[in-house]
Design a protein around this motif. Structure first.
Motif, PDB file in Angstrom:
ATOM      1  N   ASP A   1       8.075   1.079   0.460  1.00 31.82           N
ATOM      2  CA  ASP A   1       6.933   0.758  -0.391  1.00 31.82           C
ATOM      3  C   ASP A   1       7.287   1.138  -1.826  1.00 31.82           C
ATOM      4  OD1 ASP A   1       4.555   0.330  -1.618  1.00 31.82           O
ATOM      5  OD2 ASP A   1       3.417   1.804  -0.459  1.00 31.82           O
ATOM      6  N   PHE A   2       7.432   0.154  -2.659  1.00 32.32           N
ATOM      7  CA  PHE A   2       7.799   0.386  -4.056  1.00 32.32           C
ATOM      8  C   PHE A   2       6.567   0.518  -4.951  1.00 32.32           C
ATOM      9  CE2 PHE A   2      11.467  -1.769  -2.161  1.00 32.32           C
ATOM     10  CZ  PHE A   2      12.485  -0.925  -2.536  1.00 32.32           C
ATOM     11  N   GLY A   3       5.404   0.581  -4.322  1.00 33.06           N
ATOM     12  CA  GLY A   3       4.177   0.695  -5.094  1.00 33.06           C
ATOM     13  C   GLY A   3       3.786  -0.603  -5.780  1.00 33.06           C
ATOM     14  N   TRP A   4       4.226  -1.724  -5.240  1.00 34.02           N
ATOM     15  CA  TRP A   4       3.919  -3.016  -5.842  1.00 34.02           C
ATOM     16  C   TRP A   4       2.507  -3.485  -5.495  1.00 34.02           C
ATOM     17  CZ3 TRP A   4       9.150  -5.530  -4.029  1.00 34.02           C
ATOM     18  CH2 TRP A   4      10.201  -5.005  -4.807  1.00 34.02           C
TER      19      TRP A   4
ATOM     20  N   ALA B   1      -4.192 -15.103   3.144  1.00 30.96           N
ATOM     21  CA  ALA B   1      -3.475 -14.046   3.867  1.00 30.96           C
ATOM     22  C   ALA B   1      -3.201 -12.879   2.931  1.00 30.96           C
ATOM     23  CB  ALA B   1      -2.171 -14.580   4.445  1.00 30.96           C
ATOM     24  N   GLU B   2      -3.676 -11.693   3.318  1.00 32.10           N
ATOM     25  CA  GLU B   2      -3.407 -10.507   2.510  1.00 32.10           C
ATOM     26  C   GLU B   2      -2.159  -9.819   3.040  1.00 32.10           C
ATOM     27  OE1 GLU B   2      -5.421  -6.328   1.148  1.00 32.10           O
ATOM     28  OE2 GLU B   2      -6.741  -8.022   1.613  1.00 32.10           O
ATOM     29  N   MET B   3      -1.295  -9.419   2.119  1.00 33.66           N
ATOM     30  CA  MET B   3      -0.044  -8.763   2.504  1.00 33.66           C
ATOM     31  C   MET B   3       0.431  -7.870   1.375  1.00 33.66           C
ATOM     32  SD  MET B   3       2.553 -11.973   1.993  1.00 33.66           S
ATOM     33  CE  MET B   3       1.268 -13.191   2.270  1.00 33.66           C
ATOM     34  N   GLN B   4       1.346  -6.988   1.705  1.00 33.17           N
ATOM     35  CA  GLN B   4       1.992  -6.179   0.679  1.00 33.17           C
ATOM     36  C   GLN B   4       2.917  -7.078  -0.139  1.00 33.17           C
ATOM     37  OE1 GLN B   4       2.575  -2.711   3.913  1.00 33.17           O
ATOM     38  NE2 GLN B   4       3.909  -2.526   2.145  1.00 33.17           N
ATOM     39  N   VAL B   5       3.006  -6.792  -1.440  1.00 29.78           N
ATOM     40  CA  VAL B   5       3.861  -7.589  -2.317  1.00 29.78           C
ATOM     41  C   VAL B   5       5.322  -7.506  -1.862  1.00 29.78           C
ATOM     42  CG1 VAL B   5       4.720  -7.864  -4.683  1.00 29.78           C
ATOM     43  CG2 VAL B   5       2.294  -7.419  -4.278  1.00 29.78           C
ATOM     44  N   ASN B   6       5.755  -6.339  -1.372  1.00 27.87           N
ATOM     45  CA  ASN B   6       7.152  -6.235  -0.938  1.00 27.87           C
ATOM     46  C   ASN B   6       7.438  -7.153   0.255  1.00 27.87           C
ATOM     47  OD1 ASN B   6       5.571  -4.101   0.424  1.00 27.87           O
ATOM     48  ND2 ASN B   6       7.504  -3.601   1.419  1.00 27.87           N
ATOM     49  N   TYR B   7       6.428  -7.449   1.096  1.00 31.64           N
ATOM     50  CA  TYR B   7       6.634  -8.403   2.191  1.00 31.64           C
ATOM     51  C   TYR B   7       6.840  -9.809   1.625  1.00 31.64           C
ATOM     52  CZ  TYR B   7       5.066  -4.896   5.595  1.00 31.64           C
ATOM     53  OH  TYR B   7       4.946  -3.785   6.379  1.00 31.64           O
ATOM     54  N   PHE B   8       6.074 -10.148   0.591  1.00 30.56           N
ATOM     55  CA  PHE B   8       6.240 -11.454  -0.044  1.00 30.56           C
ATOM     56  C   PHE B   8       7.633 -11.586  -0.642  1.00 30.56           C
ATOM     57  CE2 PHE B   8       5.949 -14.166  -3.852  1.00 30.56           C
ATOM     58  CZ  PHE B   8       5.613 -15.362  -3.243  1.00 30.56           C
TER      59      PHE B   8
END
Length: 192
Positions: free
Chosen positions: A25-28, A36-43
Motif C-alpha cells: 500500500d503506497f498510500g495512493w 467498481a471501487e478498488m485501491q489505486v495500486n490495484y488499478f
C-alpha cells in the motif's frame, strides 16, 4: 537474443514490479471505476499486468512476421506466460479475490505441462504452444484482469463477469492440459 526474445524477457522482468505494486500500500488511496471501487495500486497493477500480457502478442507477431522464431523463443514465451499468470493468480488468492482451489488446479496444470516440455526438450523436441493453449492463456489473462479491476463495468449491470471468466479459464486450463498430455502421450508411454 533477437527482438521478440528481448520482448519476452521484458515480460518476465515486469513481474516483480507487478507484484510490488499489488502487494504494498503506497498510500495512493481508493478509486471508483465504472461502478467498481478498488485501491489505486490495484488499478496500476492491472495496467502493468495488461501491458505485460500484451507483449505476448507483440513478440509472437514480430517473430512470425520477420521469421525470427527460435527454439529459445518457443521455450521462453510459454515460460514467461506461466510465470506472469502464476504470480497474478497467487496474488489474487493473497488479496482474497480468487478461490485457492481454482488457482491450485491452474498452477498444477502449468507445472505438469512444463515438466512434460522438459522431457520433450531432453529428447530434442521443443513444442510451441498450440491454439488451445493460446485460448487458455488469453482466458486466464482476461479473468485475472477482471478480478484485479473488481469486475469493472460489469458491476454496473450486476454480471459477475470476473468469476465467469475465472471458470472459463479453469475449463480451458484443464482441457488444454489434457490435450497437451494426450498429444504427447507417446513420450510417457515409451519412457522406461
Amino acid at each position: 537474443m533477437n527482438i521478440p526474445n528481448k520482448i519476452t524477457v521484458s515480460r518476465i522482468l515486469l513481474i516483480p514490479l507487478f507484484v510490488i505494486v499489488m502487494m504494498f500500500d503506497f498510500g495512493w488511496g481508493n478509486m471508483t471505476l465504472f461502478g467498481a471501487e478498488m485501491q489505486v495500486n490495484y488499478f496500476v497493477g492491472a495496467l502493468i499486468f495488461i501491458f505485460a500480457s500484451a507483449t505476448d502478442w507483440v513478440d509472437g507477431y514480430y517473430a512470425r512476421k520477420y521469421d525470427l522464431v527460435t527454439n529459445l523463443g518457443k521455450f521462453l514465451d510459454p515460460l514467461a506466460d506461466k510465470l506472469l499468470v502464476s504470480a497474478a493468480f497467487i496474488l489474487l488468492v493473497e488479496i482474497d479475490l480468487a478461490p485457492a482451489w481454482i488457482v491450485i488446479i491452474i498452477i498444477s496444470r502449468e507445472f505438469a505441462v512444463t515438466g512434460l516440455r522438459l522431457i520433450l526438450a531432453g529428447q530434442g523436441e521443443v513444442v510451441a504452444a498450440n491454439q488451445l493453449g493460446k485460448i487458455k492463456t488469453w482466458a486466464q489473462i482476461v479473468a485475472i484482469s477482471a478480478l484485479i479491476l473488481h469486475n469493472t463495468i460489469f458491476t454496473l449491470v450486476g454480471i459477475p463477469f470476473d468469476m465467469i471468466m475465472l471458470y472459463v479459464a479453469l475449463f480451458f486450463t484443464v482441457w488444454s492440459g489434457w490435450d497437451y498430455f494426450y498429444l504427447n502421450r507417446r513420450v510417457l508411454l515409451d519412457s522406461k
